[in-house]
Design a protein around this motif. Structure first.
Motif, PDB file in Angstrom:
ATOM      1  N   GLY A   1       4.982  14.227 -12.002  1.00 26.59           N
ATOM      2  CA  GLY A   1       4.595  13.491 -13.200  1.00 26.59           C
ATOM      3  C   GLY A   1       4.536  14.344 -14.455  1.00 26.59           C
ATOM      4  N   GLN A   2       4.805  13.701 -15.572  1.00 26.74           N
ATOM      5  CA  GLN A   2       4.683  14.317 -16.885  1.00 26.74           C
ATOM      6  C   GLN A   2       3.687  13.501 -17.694  1.00 26.74           C
TER       7      GLN A   2
ATOM      8  N   ARG B   1      15.389   3.597 -13.690  1.00 24.42           N
ATOM      9  CA  ARG B   1      15.116   4.864 -13.011  1.00 24.42           C
ATOM     10  C   ARG B   1      13.967   5.643 -13.667  1.00 24.42           C
ATOM     11  N   ARG B   2      12.957   4.921 -14.095  1.00 25.08           N
ATOM     12  CA  ARG B   2      11.811   5.558 -14.753  1.00 25.08           C
ATOM     13  C   ARG B   2      10.581   4.690 -14.540  1.00 25.08           C
ATOM     14  N   ILE B   3       9.475   5.305 -14.117  1.00 29.41           N
ATOM     15  CA  ILE B   3       8.227   4.584 -13.899  1.00 29.41           C
ATOM     16  C   ILE B   3       7.093   5.360 -14.563  1.00 29.41           C
ATOM     17  N   GLU B   4       6.287   4.654 -15.326  1.00 23.92           N
ATOM     18  CA  GLU B   4       5.125   5.256 -15.971  1.00 23.92           C
ATOM     19  C   GLU B   4       3.859   4.616 -15.403  1.00 23.92           C
ATOM     20  N   LEU B   5       2.959   5.439 -14.896  1.00 28.52           N
ATOM     21  CA  LEU B   5       1.694   4.948 -14.360  1.00 28.52           C
ATOM     22  C   LEU B   5       0.671   4.888 -15.482  1.00 28.52           C
ATOM     23  N   LEU B   6       0.182   3.678 -15.777  1.00 28.90           N
ATOM     24  CA  LEU B   6      -0.783   3.489 -16.856  1.00 28.90           C
ATOM     25  C   LEU B   6      -2.216   3.436 -16.341  1.00 28.90           C
ATOM     26  N   GLN B   7      -2.392   2.970 -15.100  1.00 31.97           N
ATOM     27  CA  GLN B   7      -3.724   2.868 -14.518  1.00 31.97           C
ATOM     28  C   GLN B   7      -3.698   3.391 -13.073  1.00 31.97           C
ATOM     29  N   PRO B   8      -3.686   4.704 -12.890  1.00 34.73           N
ATOM     30  CA  PRO B   8      -3.639   5.270 -11.535  1.00 34.73           C
ATOM     31  C   PRO B   8      -4.811   4.823 -10.659  1.00 34.73           C
TER      32      PRO B   8
ATOM     33  N   GLN C   1       0.828  -1.204   0.000  1.00 36.61           N
ATOM     34  CA  GLN C   1       0.000   0.000   0.000  1.00 36.61           C
ATOM     35  C   GLN C   1       0.864   1.256   0.000  1.00 36.61           C
ATOM     36  N   ARG C   2       1.947   1.246   0.780  1.00 39.63           N
ATOM     37  CA  ARG C   2       2.820   2.419   0.845  1.00 39.63           C
ATOM     38  C   ARG C   2       3.482   2.676  -0.498  1.00 39.63           C
ATOM     39  N   ILE C   3       3.826   1.629  -1.209  1.00 43.18           N
ATOM     40  CA  ILE C   3       4.420   1.787  -2.541  1.00 43.18           C
ATOM     41  C   ILE C   3       3.409   2.421  -3.483  1.00 43.18           C
ATOM     42  N   ALA C   4       2.173   1.963  -3.445  1.00 37.93           N
ATOM     43  CA  ALA C   4       1.129   2.538  -4.298  1.00 37.93           C
ATOM     44  C   ALA C   4       0.913   4.013  -3.969  1.00 37.93           C
ATOM     45  N   LEU C   5       0.860   4.348  -2.680  1.00 42.62           N
ATOM     46  CA  LEU C   5       0.675   5.738  -2.266  1.00 42.62           C
ATOM     47  C   LEU C   5       1.840   6.612  -2.716  1.00 42.62           C
ATOM     48  N   LEU C   6       3.052   6.092  -2.603  1.00 44.94           N
ATOM     49  CA  LEU C   6       4.225   6.865  -3.013  1.00 44.94           C
ATOM     50  C   LEU C   6       4.214   7.135  -4.513  1.00 44.94           C
ATOM     51  N   LEU C   7       3.877   6.113  -5.306  1.00 42.00           N
ATOM     52  CA  LEU C   7       3.829   6.299  -6.754  1.00 42.00           C
ATOM     53  C   LEU C   7       2.787   7.342  -7.138  1.00 42.00           C
ATOM     54  N   LEU C   8       1.637   7.317  -6.489  1.00 39.81           N
ATOM     55  CA  LEU C   8       0.585   8.299  -6.770  1.00 39.81           C
ATOM     56  C   LEU C   8       1.041   9.702  -6.375  1.00 39.81           C
ATOM     57  N   ASP C   9       1.703   9.803  -5.240  1.00 42.69           N
ATOM     58  CA  ASP C   9       2.196  11.099  -4.776  1.00 42.69           C
ATOM     59  C   ASP C   9       3.237  11.663  -5.732  1.00 42.69           C
ATOM     60  N   TYR C  10       4.209  10.832  -6.118  1.00 40.76           N
ATOM     61  CA  TYR C  10       5.252  11.298  -7.030  1.00 40.76           C
ATOM     62  C   TYR C  10       4.677  11.642  -8.403  1.00 40.76           C
ATOM     63  N   ALA C  11       3.666  10.893  -8.840  1.00 41.55           N
ATOM     64  CA  ALA C  11       3.037  11.196 -10.128  1.00 41.55           C
ATOM     65  C   ALA C  11       2.351  12.553 -10.086  1.00 41.55           C
ATOM     66  N   GLU C  12       1.714  12.848  -8.953  1.00 39.09           N
ATOM     67  CA  GLU C  12       1.026  14.133  -8.813  1.00 39.09           C
ATOM     68  C   GLU C  12       1.999  15.295  -8.774  1.00 39.09           C
ATOM     69  N   ARG C  13       3.108  15.097  -8.053  1.00 38.77           N
ATOM     70  CA  ARG C  13       4.035  16.209  -7.859  1.00 38.77           C
ATOM     71  C   ARG C  13       5.076  16.343  -8.973  1.00 38.77           C
TER      72      ARG C  13
ATOM     73  N   VAL D   1       1.098   8.662 -16.958  1.00 38.41           N
ATOM     74  CA  VAL D   1       1.931   9.710 -16.365  1.00 38.41           C
ATOM     75  C   VAL D   1       3.299   9.128 -16.031  1.00 38.41           C
ATOM     76  N   THR D   2       4.349   9.791 -16.499  1.00 38.28           N
ATOM     77  CA  THR D   2       5.708   9.345 -16.227  1.00 38.28           C
ATOM     78  C   THR D   2       6.262  10.113 -15.043  1.00 38.28           C
ATOM     79  N   ILE D   3       6.774   9.393 -14.062  1.00 41.74           N
ATOM     80  CA  ILE D   3       7.390  10.017 -12.897  1.00 41.74           C
ATOM     81  C   ILE D   3       8.796  10.444 -13.293  1.00 41.74           C
ATOM     82  N   SER D   4       9.013  11.750 -13.308  1.00 39.01           N
ATOM     83  CA  SER D   4      10.249  12.286 -13.877  1.00 39.01           C
ATOM     84  C   SER D   4      11.307  12.569 -12.817  1.00 39.01           C
TER      85      SER D   4
END
Length: 221
Positions: free
Chosen positions: A154-155, A202-209, A140-152, A162-165
């Motif tokens: 993300g491209q 060193r790159r993560i793209e969120l396809l289904q937030p 759950q913490r990993i999912a929350l972190l990815l969502l947070d980084y995507a919001e702050r 959304v790609t976490i840059s």
């Protein structure tokens, strides 16, 4: 894990009092335990703020970027640096001496109040982190972190997600969520297989937030 950035110093005023400096990716801007009292106002690039637990394990406390202020605590209380700050990309910042920063706070009430707002915001952020570490499982913490980084950070892509840059390794992601690297690797593998994320070095793209939000609200395994 989300947090706003309400604090903004007058850029031109700070530049008039300080000096612009540049650091290459991987450079250390502050070292935990060192005695210095200057502050840095980030203009471009991103840094990670990390501290070591008594066991020696590194913990990523935050990611900071353009407009963020660094080093204000030591400038105010004169104590050693509490964390190490490392550039994760090329960084440009204005360096202001502790004396000049303190004088600015004494003479400019608006800046002082804005700094207080920033401190309050970071305390709220720390409270949220403590809640998440105590109430959620690693998945759950990993999912929350990815969502947070995507919001702050993300491209948005033209066709996909959304790609976490920010260039963080899986080990650094593990430090940020208080999990083992194996747990992060396993979770990312499961998310890739479900088509939720796409990863590269060193790159993560969120396809289904939405799937990540659902995962964050459910018990982990």
């Amino acid at each position: 894990m989300g947090a706003g950035r309400p604090f903004r110093l007058d850029h031109d005023a700070v530049l008039a009092l300080g000096v612009r400096r540049r650091w290459a990716a991987g450079s250390t801007l502050f070292l935990a335990g060192e005695r210095s009292d200057h502050v840095l106002l980030l203009e471009s690039g991103r840094v990670k703020v990390a501290s070591a637990a008594p066991t020696g394990r590194q913990v990523v406390l935050a990611i900071r970027g353009a407009g963020d202020l660094l080093g204000e605590f030591s400038a105010i209380d004169g104590r050693p640096r509490s964390a190490t700050v490392t550039a994760i990309s090329e960084v440009t910042a204005i360096q202001l001496s502790g004396a000049a920063f303190r004088q600015l706070l004494i003479t400019d009430g608006a800046t002082t109040f804005a700094l207080l707002r920033m401190v309050v915001e970071r305390l709220r952020e720390a409270d949220i982190h403590r809640l998440e570490f105590g109430a959620y499982l690693s998945q759950q913490r990993i999912a929350l972190l990815l969502l947070d980084y995507a919001e702050r950070y993300g491209q948005k892509g033209e066709e996909t997600g959304v790609t976490i840059s920010i260039a963080l390794s899986q080990a650094e992601l593990a430090q940020a969520v208080g999990a083992s690297r194996e747990a992060v690797t396993r979770t990312l593998k499961q998310l890739r297989e479900r088509g939720v994320v796409r990863t590269a070095r060193r790159r993560i793209e969120l396809l289904q937030p939405d799937v990540l939000r659902s995962l964050a609200s459910e018990p982990g395994d």
